[in-house]
Design an enzyme around this catalytic site. Structure first.
Site, short mmCIF file in Angstrom:
data_model
loop_
_atom_site.label_atom_id
_atom_site.label_comp_id
_atom_site.label_asym_id
_atom_site.label_seq_id
_atom_site.Cartn_x
_atom_site.Cartn_y
_atom_site.Cartn_z
N LYS A 1 -10.59 -0.81 -1.25
CA LYS A 1 -10.69 -1.00 0.19
C LYS A 1 -12.09 -0.66 0.70
O LYS A 1 -12.60 0.41 0.43
CB LYS A 1 -9.65 -0.14 0.90
CG LYS A 1 -9.55 -0.41 2.40
CD LYS A 1 -8.44 0.42 3.04
CE LYS A 1 -8.31 0.09 4.52
NZ LYS A 1 -7.30 0.94 5.18
N CYS B 1 -4.23 -3.09 4.41
CA CYS B 1 -3.84 -2.53 5.71
C CYS B 1 -4.68 -3.07 6.86
O CYS B 1 -4.67 -4.24 7.18
CB CYS B 1 -3.88 -1.00 5.63
SG CYS B 1 -2.96 -0.18 6.96
N GLU C 1 0.85 -1.18 0.00
CA GLU C 1 0.00 0.00 0.00
C GLU C 1 0.89 1.24 0.00
O GLU C 1 1.87 1.31 0.74
CB GLU C 1 -0.88 0.00 1.25
CG GLU C 1 -1.81 1.19 1.34
CD GLU C 1 -2.55 1.26 2.66
OE1 GLU C 1 -3.66 1.83 2.68
OE2 GLU C 1 -2.02 0.75 3.68
#
Length: 595
Positions: free
Chosen positions: A372, A463, A293
């Site tokens: 995401k 994440c 990321e």
């Protein structure tokens, strides 16, 4: 011993004892947690709760107050990195950053006062069941306590690789239940009682009755853990993949005095160099190259009307480098970018940004992407618009809409000559993209294009998503993945304990799903984790370093696990049935008093 006991009783009456309890739980919890990982301390860490619950038994306002203070102390010790994040990410002054840490401890440490008040209430009403009350209240506080950075007592105990295997059945909450049962048993087995237990036959019988069920529960978890460990250790993989993780240590921003062009040029050259060095160490061509990321921050490799005209985020040289890496090694390249789109009718007001992962196949063609879904409050969005004025670096991201898996591919060669086919002259590199535009780069490699076939699918997580077990389960509707890939950027937290904690909290997903995990981070800690929760080859990258990690990972072919299918069914069932049992007891006690 009697004199020491008397002194301790006198000490319990002072305010210093309260502080002692805060520090006891805070320090031993930290020592049991990553990166120290002295897991055995988790069994005594809750003693602070028990001492204060006894001291202020039935005084619920005081229990609530002291529970909050334990939460603040716990956060100050274990999550001290919140200060660094608030300063670096939010650009807040140091004093404000400290206030944010204290506020986080008060708000997200609510599970501590929830435990203490419920434990005091139930143990007072049903004293003979106190050990099970401890487990019930611990489980209740874990399940309903709000958290921004979710951690559980079971995570601390899961440093024990055998106990951790039970996450496949009970999830982390089941291990939390065990922690409170065992901890309270040890608490009641303190040295003050040893003398009378040794010298009194009746006391020995009472003590044996007291510890029998907790001991059996612990034994059950150990035997179950050993069985599951052996079962999955003997499972043969159906195939293996050569994976190359690139950790580029990309900057968070360009504020070090250099030109932006100079910084980004150095980053892209570093990514290319790390990939080449990692491939050499691997000794063969990688099947999958994974970048983290924000490995290339602020830019998009997705050429659309929006990213080229509405918001000039598309950078053809970024697109070209990903294309070149795919073609140089005939590998899949999985990386992160910023994408944009309109939510509704095209207008500046409806423009939205997405934290996007995308895969390029071995021909460099853009394939599946994942946006995401679970965004981090205060990091990727603010709950209220006026808060953006306080932290202008906070993103304005929109959550993705789907839980989708990512397909990856294998080139198909029909002749040796076709396999050894190379572009005219030589492979292009990063510096060539300054003179070759993206169309020219693609044209250069046109003769090397080959047929590719879909090989399998993996589960993409970005994440923070990896530490959310219930969220990860939601991907089961998309199919049964072969492995997990987690792209992360923890650079906001600096060289603090956050990266170790993030890794440890995410590690259990490999056990819950029984799938290997590839974890690529921008600045550490990157690693490969097997389906037993172990670090493959005992290899992890460092913090704030630029390096590559090459490893062969295995693909396990098995049906979805119990946890994947049913989630936290067992913890909720335990909570429900125990709650019904205690409610029935309380009603019986009340009726007995009224009679």
């Amino acid at each position: 011993m009697d004199t020491l006991h008397h002194r301790f009783q006198q000490f319990q009456k002072t305010i210093w004892f309260n502080i002692f309890c805060y520090l006891w739980t805070g320090i031993f919890s930290f020592l049991a947690f990553a990166p120290v990982s002295l897991t055995h301390f988790v069994w005594i860490a809750p003693f602070g709760f028990f001492w204060l619950s006894l001291k202020y038994h039935g005084k619920y306002k005081k229990l609530f107050f002291h529970g909050l203070l334990i939460g603040v102390v716990f956060y100050a010790i274990s999550f001290h990195w919140i200060i660094h994040m608030a300063i670096t990410f939010g650009n807040f002054p140091y004093v404000v950053a400290i206030l944010i840490l204290l506020f986080a401890g008060l708000l997200f440490g609510l599970k501590f006062p929830i435990f203490m008040m419920s434990f005091s209430f139930l143990s007072g009403k049903i004293g003979r069941h106190s050990v099970w009350v401890a487990g019930f209240c611990g489980l209740l506080s874990e399940l309903i306590g709000p958290q921004l950075f979710p951690w559980y007592w079971g995570n601390l105990a899961a440093g024990n690789i055998i106990l951790a295997q039970n996450a496949e059945i009970t999830g982390v909450y089941g291990i939390s239940f065990l922690v409170f049962i065992v901890s309270y048993t040890l608490f009641q087995s303190n040295p003050w009682h040893w003398k009378e237990i040794i010298h009194s036959k009746e006391k020995r019988k009472q003590y044996l009755r007291f510890i029998t069920l907790p001991a059996l529960l612990l034994l059950t978890f150990i035997v179950s853990g050993i069985f599951l460990f052996k079962k999955w250790e003997n499972v043969k993989p159906v195939k293996s993949l050569n994976v190359l993780i690139v950790q580029p240590d990309a900057p968070l921003s360009f504020r070090d005095g250099r030109e932006i062009k100079e910084s980004i040029e150095a980053l892209m050259a570093r990514i290319e160099k790390l990939t080449d060095e990692g491939a050499v160490r691997l000794g063969k061509k990688p099947d999958l190259i994974v970048l983290p990321e924000a490995g290339v921050p602020f830019f998009s490799a997705h050429k659309t009307e929006i990213t080229t005209k509405v918001r000039r985020m598309y950078w053809d040289r970024f697109d070209s480098l990903m294309f070149l890496l795919a073609n140089r090694y005939k590998a899949n390249v999985f990386f992160n970018e910023i994408d944009a789109g309109f939510k509704g009718a095209p207008s500046p007001r409806n423009l939205r940004y997405y934290n996007n992962n995308v895969l390029y196949d071995p021909n460099g063609d853009r394939r599946d992407s994942y946006q995401k879904k679970f965004l981090l409050m205060f990091g990727e969005y603010m709950p209220f618009d006026f808060l953006y004025e306080l932290s202008q670096q906070t993103g304005r991201f929109e959550p993705g809409l789907t839980h989708n898996l990512i397909r990856y591919y294998t080139p198909r060669y029909y002749t040796l000559a076709e396999k050894e086919k190379s572009p005219k002259g030589r492979h292009l590199g990063w510096t060539d993209t300054e003179t070759f535009n993206h169309e020219a780069v693609r044209s250069y490699y046109e003769t090397t294009r080959t047929e590719v076939s879909e090989t399998g699918k993996f589960l993409p997580l970005i994440c923070y998503e990896v530490i959310l077990p219930e969220f990860v389960r939601e991907f089961r509707t998309a199919g049964n993945p072969e492995f997990i890939v987690n792209l992360t950027n923890d650079k906001w937290y600096g060289a603090t304990t956050e990266s170790d904690q993030h890794m440890e909290l995410g590690r259990l997903r490999s056990i819950e799903l029984r799938r290997w995990m590839v974890r690529s981070t921008n600045s550490g800690i990157s690693a490969n984790i097997d389906h037993l929760g172990r670090f493959v080859g005992n290899k992890k990258t460092g913090l704030m370093t630029a390096e590559a990690l090459s490893e062969t990972i295995d693909v396990i072919d098995s049906p979805p696990t119990f946890y994947t299918q049913y989630g936290n069914l067992i913890p909720w069932l335990m909570l429900f049935l125990t709650g019904i049992y205690y409610l029935n007891l309380l009603i019986g006690i009340r009726r007995g008093k009224s009679a």
